[in-house]
Write a protein that holds these residues in place. Structure first.
Motif, PDB file in Angstrom:
ATOM      1  N   ILE A  78       0.841  -1.205   0.000  1.00 45.18           N
ATOM      2  CA  ILE A  78       0.000   0.000   0.000  1.00 45.18           C
ATOM      3  C   ILE A  78       0.873   1.250   0.000  1.00 45.18           C
ATOM      4  CG2 ILE A  78      -1.650   1.326   1.384  1.00 45.18           C
ATOM      5  CD1 ILE A  78      -2.833  -1.409   2.260  1.00 45.18           C
ATOM      6  N   VAL A  79       1.915   1.285   0.829  1.00 49.93           N
ATOM      7  CA  VAL A  79       2.797   2.457   0.897  1.00 49.93           C
ATOM      8  C   VAL A  79       3.594   2.609  -0.399  1.00 49.93           C
ATOM      9  CG1 VAL A  79       4.810   3.435   2.095  1.00 49.93           C
ATOM     10  CG2 VAL A  79       2.902   2.523   3.404  1.00 49.93           C
ATOM     11  N   ARG A  80       3.975   1.492  -1.009  1.00 51.01           N
ATOM     12  CA  ARG A  80       4.717   1.561  -2.271  1.00 51.01           C
ATOM     13  C   ARG A  80       3.851   2.226  -3.360  1.00 51.01           C
ATOM     14  NH1 ARG A  80       9.094  -1.184  -2.890  1.00 51.01           N
ATOM     15  NH2 ARG A  80       8.485  -2.875  -1.529  1.00 51.01           N
ATOM     16  N   ASN A  81       2.537   1.931  -3.357  1.00 51.79           N
ATOM     17  CA  ASN A  81       1.625   2.505  -4.351  1.00 51.79           C
ATOM     18  C   ASN A  81       1.081   3.872  -3.952  1.00 51.79           C
ATOM     19  OD1 ASN A  81       1.771   0.340  -6.193  1.00 51.79           O
ATOM     20  ND2 ASN A  81       0.329  -0.829  -4.950  1.00 51.79           N
ATOM     21  N   ALA A  82       1.011   4.145  -2.665  1.00 56.93           N
ATOM     22  CA  ALA A  82       0.512   5.435  -2.172  1.00 56.93           C
ATOM     23  C   ALA A  82       1.419   5.894  -1.033  1.00 56.93           C
ATOM     24  CB  ALA A  82      -0.926   5.297  -1.694  1.00 56.93           C
ATOM     25  N   PRO A  83       2.559   6.517  -1.353  1.00 65.10           N
ATOM     26  CA  PRO A  83       3.554   6.885  -0.329  1.00 65.10           C
ATOM     27  C   PRO A  83       3.019   7.758   0.811  1.00 65.10           C
ATOM     28  CG  PRO A  83       4.470   7.142  -2.525  1.00 65.10           C
ATOM     29  CD  PRO A  83       3.008   6.856  -2.698  1.00 65.10           C
ATOM     30  N   ALA A  84       1.982   8.522   0.556  1.00 70.04           N
ATOM     31  CA  ALA A  84       1.447   9.397   1.613  1.00 70.04           C
ATOM     32  C   ALA A  84       0.874   8.597   2.781  1.00 70.04           C
ATOM     33  CB  ALA A  84       0.376  10.310   1.033  1.00 70.04           C
ATOM     34  N   THR A  85       0.509   7.342   2.551  1.00 65.17           N
ATOM     35  CA  THR A  85      -0.045   6.527   3.638  1.00 65.17           C
ATOM     36  C   THR A  85       1.007   6.126   4.663  1.00 65.17           C
ATOM     37  OG1 THR A  85       0.251   4.509   2.337  1.00 65.17           O
ATOM     38  CG2 THR A  85      -1.899   5.594   2.193  1.00 65.17           C
ATOM     39  N   ALA A  86       2.284   6.301   4.333  1.00 63.41           N
ATOM     40  CA  ALA A  86       3.346   5.953   5.290  1.00 63.41           C
ATOM     41  C   ALA A  86       3.209   6.758   6.576  1.00 63.41           C
ATOM     42  CB  ALA A  86       4.713   6.181   4.664  1.00 63.41           C
ATOM     43  N   LEU A  87       2.802   8.012   6.470  1.00 66.03           N
ATOM     44  CA  LEU A  87       2.621   8.849   7.667  1.00 66.03           C
ATOM     45  C   LEU A  87       1.498   8.307   8.547  1.00 66.03           C
ATOM     46  CD1 LEU A  87       3.011  12.389   6.080  1.00 66.03           C
ATOM     47  CD2 LEU A  87       4.662  11.145   7.469  1.00 66.03           C
ATOM     48  N   ALA A  88       0.422   7.836   7.933  1.00 68.12           N
ATOM     49  CA  ALA A  88      -0.692   7.293   8.715  1.00 68.12           C
ATOM     50  C   ALA A  88      -0.264   6.021   9.446  1.00 68.12           C
ATOM     51  CB  ALA A  88      -1.881   7.001   7.801  1.00 68.12           C
ATOM     52  N   TYR A  89       0.469   5.154   8.757  1.00 67.33           N
ATOM     53  CA  TYR A  89       0.954   3.933   9.410  1.00 67.33           C
ATOM     54  C   TYR A  89       1.930   4.273  10.535  1.00 67.33           C
ATOM     55  CZ  TYR A  89      -1.141   0.710   6.058  1.00 67.33           C
ATOM     56  OH  TYR A  89      -2.019  -0.021   5.313  1.00 67.33           O
ATOM     57  N   ARG A  90       2.795   5.240  10.326  1.00 69.16           N
ATOM     58  CA  ARG A  90       3.749   5.633  11.371  1.00 69.16           C
ATOM     59  C   ARG A  90       3.000   6.191  12.581  1.00 69.16           C
ATOM     60  NH1 ARG A  90       7.530   8.994   8.809  1.00 69.16           N
ATOM     61  NH2 ARG A  90       8.638   7.106   8.266  1.00 69.16           N
TER      62      ARG A  90
END
Length: 195
Positions: A78-90
Motif C-alpha cells: 500500500i505504501v509503495r503505491n501510495a507513499p502518503a499513507t506511510a505517515l498514517a501507518y507511522r
C-alpha cells in the motif's frame, strides 16, 4: 380499620359485600360480540424479538476486522503505491520499511590520523526481509547543533546483497570534517534520493 389513637375497631360483618364477575372490566360487550369478531392479528410489538437485528452488527464487525488485517498485512504494498499513507501507518505505530534494511548501532567519533581529524562512522546493516535483498550505498550527512546540513557524502555498502536476516558491519570515513559538526545522519542513498 384503626382510629387516630391507634385503637382497632372490628369490621361489622353486615357491612361487607362481595361480588364476582368473569367479564372484561370496563367493556360493555356481551359474549356474542366477543365470539363473532375475527381474531386479532398480532402486532409486531407483541411478537418476541427474532434476533435478526444482531447479524448486521456482527457482519460489520467481521468486515472491519478483516479490512484492518488486510491493511496491516499489505502495508508495504500500500505504501509503495501510495507513499502518503506511510505517515498514517507511522502515526499508528506501524512504520513501513520499503527498503527491507535497517541501520543499527550507528556511532561516530573523531580521530587524529596523520596529524588531521578524521570522522569515522560505524554501524550495522541488517536485512529484515525473508529473501535476499540488495544493499544500496549509504548517504552520510554532518549537521551542526541547529540541525543544518554542513556536509554530505556517499559511501558504498560493504556488500551489494544480503541474505535473509544477514547483518554486516559498515565503516565510513570523512577527512577534515566540518568544525561545527554536531551529529551524523546515516541513510540509504536510494531512500534519501526519493525524499
Amino acid at each position: 380499620m384503626s382510629w387516630n389513637d391507634g385503637s382497632r375497631v372490628p369490621w361489622p360483618a353486615s357491612d361487607i359485600a362481595a361480588e364476582a364477575s368473569s367479564g372484561a372490566v370496563g367493556l360493555d360487550v356481551d359474549d356474542d360480540d366477543l365470539w363473532s369478531r375475527p381474531p386479532r392479528r398480532p402486532v409486531a410489538r407483541d411478537l418476541p424479538p427474532t434476533g435478526r437485528g444482531r447479524w448486521p452488527v456482527v457482519a460489520t464487525i467481521v468486515a472491519l476486522v478483516m479490512g484492518a488485517t488486510v491493511l496491516i498485512g499489505l502495508r508495504e504494498k500500500i505504501v509503495r503505491n501510495a507513499p502518503a499513507t506511510a505517515l498514517a501507518y507511522r502515526a499508528l505505530g506501524l512504520p513501513v520499511n520499503l527498503a527491507g534494511l535497517e541501520l543499527r548501532g550507528v556511532r561516530s567519533r573523531v580521530e587524529i590520523d596523520g596529524g588531521r581529524k578524521v570522522l569515522i562512522t560505524e554501524g550495522e546493516i541488517v536485512n529484515i526481509r525473508r529473501d535476499e535483498n540488495r544493499t544500496p550505498p549509504l548517504t552520510l550527512t554532518v549537521r551542526d547543533s541547529n540541525g543544518l546540513q554542513r556536509y554530505a557524502w556517499t559511501a558504498p555498502a560493504p556488500k551489494t546483497r544480503l541474505q535473509p536476516g544477514e547483518t554486516i558491519a559498515f565503516r565510513a570515513r570523512l577527512a577534515s570534517p566540518p568544525e561545527d559538526g554536531a551529529e551524523v545522519l546515516v541513510r540509504f542513498a536510494r531512500l534519501a534520493a526519493a525524499k
